[in-house]
Design a protein around this motif. Sequence first.
Motif: not given
Lengths: 187, 187
Positions: B32, B35-37, B40, B67, B94, B96-97
């Motif tokens: 990944y 910013h990729q998840f 989700q 958040q 969530t 995420d990276c």
Amino acid sequence: MTDPLRTHIEKIVPLTDAEFEFVRSHFISKRYKKHQFLIQDGEPVPYAFFIVSGLVKLGYADAAGKQHIISFAMEDWWESDFQAFYTQTRATLTLDCLEDTEVLCLPFANYQQLRTDLRKMEHFFLEKSNGGHIAAQRRILSLLTTNAKERYEQVVQQFPTLMQRVPKTLLAAYLGVSRETLSRFTS
Amino acid sequence: MTDPLRTHIEKIVPLTDAEFEFVRSHFISKRYKKHQFLIQDGEPVPYAFFIVSGLVKLGYADAAGKQHIISFAMEDWWESDFQAFYTQTRATLTLDCLEDTEVLCLPFANYQQLRTDLRKMEHFFLEKSNGGHIAAQRRILSLLTTNAKERYEQVVQQFPTLMQRVPKTLLAAYLGVSRETLSRFTS
């Protein structure tokens, strides 16, 4: 009447009579009076406790001597200072009785032996540990994202029986509010 | 170089080459970008992730859209929305990276199969779950008993490498303080 420990385990894995007798032989039955301690801060933690009847609270005294309540537990629940139990180090927490309480004590060596000798029990303990991990993550989320009134509503919804049995002063301490603030939630 | 997953598992249980090949065949390798998840909110959670390299954050958006950060995880750690994963329900969290991240994904069916087919892995997962449960209880205790400055000192002491890699804005969010307050701790 079926043994409460057997009913509890068989929610996850079925046991034969012989298997249950074998499992049961690893536990020691004990009774404690209201106000007695099952675990004291600074002492060894030889047991994980399966609660047959009664109500206990897991607490922590900070450097200033202030008491914090981590959790309450009643019949059909497991409780211990799990960090101290799993690593066989001394307790940093206390566990004491809010009611007369009957427990089945599982010594650490027996916990390991049961896992080795009976595969079903390793499976059972993993399911319980995953459940405990999930519950702890929910508590973290609740502490991060809700105020005391919302936490009050959550615990009443999740554990209605438990909340009726916990003295209001301790419930207020658990929620991190004053007794007076708690009265406003409940009125 | 030994496979990072093998090194990780063998801290708890030794594996033969054949056993490790069998274990490894249950995982899917994925990469990944920052910013990729990986997970989700509202979506299914097919995988638990073993992080080979990189850095991820587990978060929660409350009803008001604010958040919250539950945890960070980097190489050699496991992460998922474990409630959703273990119960195979939809995510409430969530993942995420914060950096480009390489993971080994363990599908839920494979998790169960591995536990059934290789007893050493049921043992391994129970040890990991107990460790996760302990870490979660420590976080609860920390949230109950310490202020943000003390929590900052705890995480820096426990996870020095991790804290150097986490952007200060996110570290502040994790501790529940403003970016300005955090600057005062670090100066």
